[in-house]
Design an enzyme around this catalytic site. Structure first.
Site, PDB file in Angstrom:
ATOM      1  N   ASP A  98      54.696   1.255  48.029  1.00 21.94           N
ATOM      2  CA  ASP A  98      53.390   1.124  48.705  1.00 21.94           C
ATOM      3  C   ASP A  98      52.525   2.305  48.297  1.00 21.94           C
ATOM      4  OD1 ASP A  98      51.399   0.089  50.508  1.00 21.94           O
ATOM      5  OD2 ASP A  98      51.962   1.648  51.945  1.00 21.94           O
ATOM      6  N   SER A  99      51.221   2.175  48.550  1.00 24.79           N
ATOM      7  CA  SER A  99      50.316   3.283  48.281  1.00 24.79           C
ATOM      8  C   SER A  99      50.626   4.479  49.177  1.00 24.79           C
ATOM      9  CB  SER A  99      48.874   2.831  48.544  1.00 24.79           C
ATOM     10  OG  SER A  99      48.748   2.462  49.906  1.00 24.79           O
ATOM     11  N   TYR A 121      44.579   2.904  48.377  1.00 21.73           N
ATOM     12  CA  TYR A 121      44.250   2.103  47.205  1.00 21.73           C
ATOM     13  C   TYR A 121      43.061   1.168  47.488  1.00 21.73           C
ATOM     14  CZ  TYR A 121      48.643   3.023  44.596  1.00 21.73           C
ATOM     15  OH  TYR A 121      49.681   3.581  43.887  1.00 21.73           O
ATOM     16  N   CYS A 132      52.634  -3.783  49.480  1.00 20.70           N
ATOM     17  CA  CYS A 132      51.245  -3.361  49.528  1.00 20.70           C
ATOM     18  C   CYS A 132      50.403  -4.561  49.122  1.00 20.70           C
ATOM     19  CB  CYS A 132      51.050  -2.210  48.532  1.00 20.70           C
ATOM     20  SG  CYS A 132      49.345  -1.661  48.385  1.00 20.70           S
ATOM     21  N   GLU A 146      46.970   7.250  57.385  1.00 21.17           N
ATOM     22  CA  GLU A 146      47.580   8.231  56.465  1.00 21.17           C
ATOM     23  C   GLU A 146      47.359   9.660  56.971  1.00 21.17           C
ATOM     24  OE1 GLU A 146      49.312   7.951  53.252  1.00 21.17           O
ATOM     25  OE2 GLU A 146      49.648   5.913  53.975  1.00 21.17           O
ATOM     26  N   CYS A 156      47.617  -6.165  55.472  1.00 24.20           N
ATOM     27  CA  CYS A 156      47.825  -4.824  54.928  1.00 24.20           C
ATOM     28  C   CYS A 156      49.061  -4.288  55.626  1.00 24.20           C
ATOM     29  CB  CYS A 156      46.617  -3.934  55.222  1.00 24.20           C
ATOM     30  SG  CYS A 156      46.906  -2.186  54.864  1.00 24.20           S
ATOM     31  N   THR A 157      49.979  -3.712  54.857  1.00 27.22           N
ATOM     32  CA  THR A 157      51.249  -3.297  55.465  1.00 27.22           C
ATOM     33  C   THR A 157      51.104  -2.079  56.385  1.00 27.22           C
ATOM     34  OG1 THR A 157      51.777  -2.085  53.449  1.00 27.22           O
ATOM     35  CG2 THR A 157      52.711  -4.293  53.673  1.00 27.22           C
ATOM     36  N   HIS A 158      49.947  -1.433  56.363  1.00 28.95           N
ATOM     37  CA  HIS A 158      49.713  -0.365  57.331  1.00 28.95           C
ATOM     38  C   HIS A 158      49.410  -0.944  58.737  1.00 28.95           C
ATOM     39  CE1 HIS A 158      49.260   2.241  53.805  1.00 28.95           C
ATOM     40  NE2 HIS A 158      49.149   3.293  54.597  1.00 28.95           N
TER      41      HIS A 158
HETATM   42  N1  DGL Z   1      49.296  -0.774  52.740  1.00 29.85           N
HETATM   43  C1  DGL Z   1      48.570  -1.277  51.638  1.00 29.85           C
HETATM   44  C2  DGL Z   1      48.212  -2.713  51.777  1.00 29.85           C
HETATM   45  O1  DGL Z   1      49.058  -3.461  52.249  1.00 29.85           O
HETATM   46  C3  DGL Z   1      47.538  -0.405  50.994  1.00 29.85           C
HETATM   47  C4  DGL Z   1      46.485   0.195  51.771  1.00 29.85           C
HETATM   48  C5  DGL Z   1      45.652   1.161  50.948  1.00 29.85           C
HETATM   49  O2  DGL Z   1      46.227   2.013  50.258  1.00 29.85           O
HETATM   50  O3  DGL Z   1      44.426   1.060  51.010  1.00 29.85           O
HETATM   51  O4  DGL Z   1      47.162  -3.149  51.398  1.00 29.85           O
END
Ligand code: DGL
Length: 269
Positions: free
Chosen positions: A7-8, A39, A70, A162, A194-196
């Site tokens: 992941d980022s 990202y 991600c 983050e 988004c995984t966040h």
């Molecule tokens: N967690 C990532 C996603 O699922 C990336 C978020 C990012 O770095 O902007 O999109």
């Protein structure tokens, strides 16, 4: 023997956590590109270059299979990687397909033509890069017809997570949900693309209200990985489990320990 999870930054830990609970015998190497997160505000070439560098590192450590945990990398880079970059004998899988299969009530590998599905109005919450790629709508169109997708680019949420500023992250989530609801007042389903976002899933759920089915990736991706490894056990690869970051290991492990509620030790790549 280990499967790579990329992941980022910290978001892929939500997927790692679900995978390690569902598949406790599968060793994992996690790589967070925290030095370059987020990202979601980068252009597609930039995301491609960073993602291939990260995945190459996981291949070099012995992984044969890497999960791009991600959505931004899956949306902006995965197709290009699969078309011309992934070496023979290696596989890179994204996180979109399990989500869309769940939304469209399809089983893995069901390649029948697109058909009408139960949901008609879907809210998509994702990073600006994922939204502008339209990758979600493209994948959905292969499987379903007649689904109206309203997408909300959730600027700022990943940066706040983050940085460990959860108060800001939560406030931003509420305002993004409000903005989406002004355009689509009553979605039947919401996609946390988004995984966040599972780290603030309760805030999404409360702001969306009862009656909106929320689709979140970690458990869907874990189930689909379990399915994949049953068919392709040789893809477990080699390599030693580890938590790696391109950022500062101390600050990344402090955040990771907080999110996963267990002690995590990160190493620099
Ligand atoms: N967690 C990532 C996603 O699922 C990336 C978020 C990012 O770095 O902007 O999109």
């Amino acid at each position: 023997m280990a499967v790579g999870i990329f992941d980022s930054g910290l978001g892929g830990l939500t997927v790692l956590d679900a995978v390690s609970k569902a598949l406790p015998d599968v060793p994992l190497i996690y790589l967070g590109d925290n030095a370059h997160a987020p990202y979601g505000v980068r252009d597609a070439d930039d995301i491609y270059d960073l993602t291939t560098a990260g995945v190459q590192h996981l291949f070099d450590r012995g992984c044969d299979l890497v999960i791009l945990a991600c959505n931004t990398a899956s949306a902006a880079a995965l197709r290009r990687m699969q078309e011309g970059w992934v070496p023979e004998g290696k596989r890179v899988l994204g996180v979109f397909v399990p989500l869309i299969e769940a939304l469209t009530e399809r089983n893995w590998g069901d390649n029948s033509p697109p058909r009408e599905v139960g949901v008609k109005e879907v809210a998509l919450f994702a990073t600006p890069a994922t939204v502008s790629s339209r990758a979600f709508q493209r994948e959905l169109a292969f499987r379903a017809i007649g689904v109206d997708v309203e997408a909300q680019p959730c600027g700022g949420v990943v940066d706040a997570i983050e940085d460990g500023d959860m108060i800001l992250a939560e406030a931003l989530v509420r305002s993004h949900v409000d903005a989406l609801k002004r355009r689509m007042p009553e979605p039947q389903a919401a996609i946390l693309g988004c995984t966040h976002y599972p780290l603030v899933e309760e805030v999404f759920r409360a702001a969306l209200g009862d009656g909106v089915a929320v689709f979140s990736q970690p458990s869907l991706v874990a189930a689909s990985l379990g399915d994949y490894l049953e068919r392709r056990p040789e893809m477990l690869g080699s390599g030693e489990p580890a938590f790696l970051t391109t950022g500062d290991p101390k600050s990344v492990e402090a955040q990771a320990t907080l999110f996963l509620r267990r002690e995590i030790k990160f190493q620099a790549v």
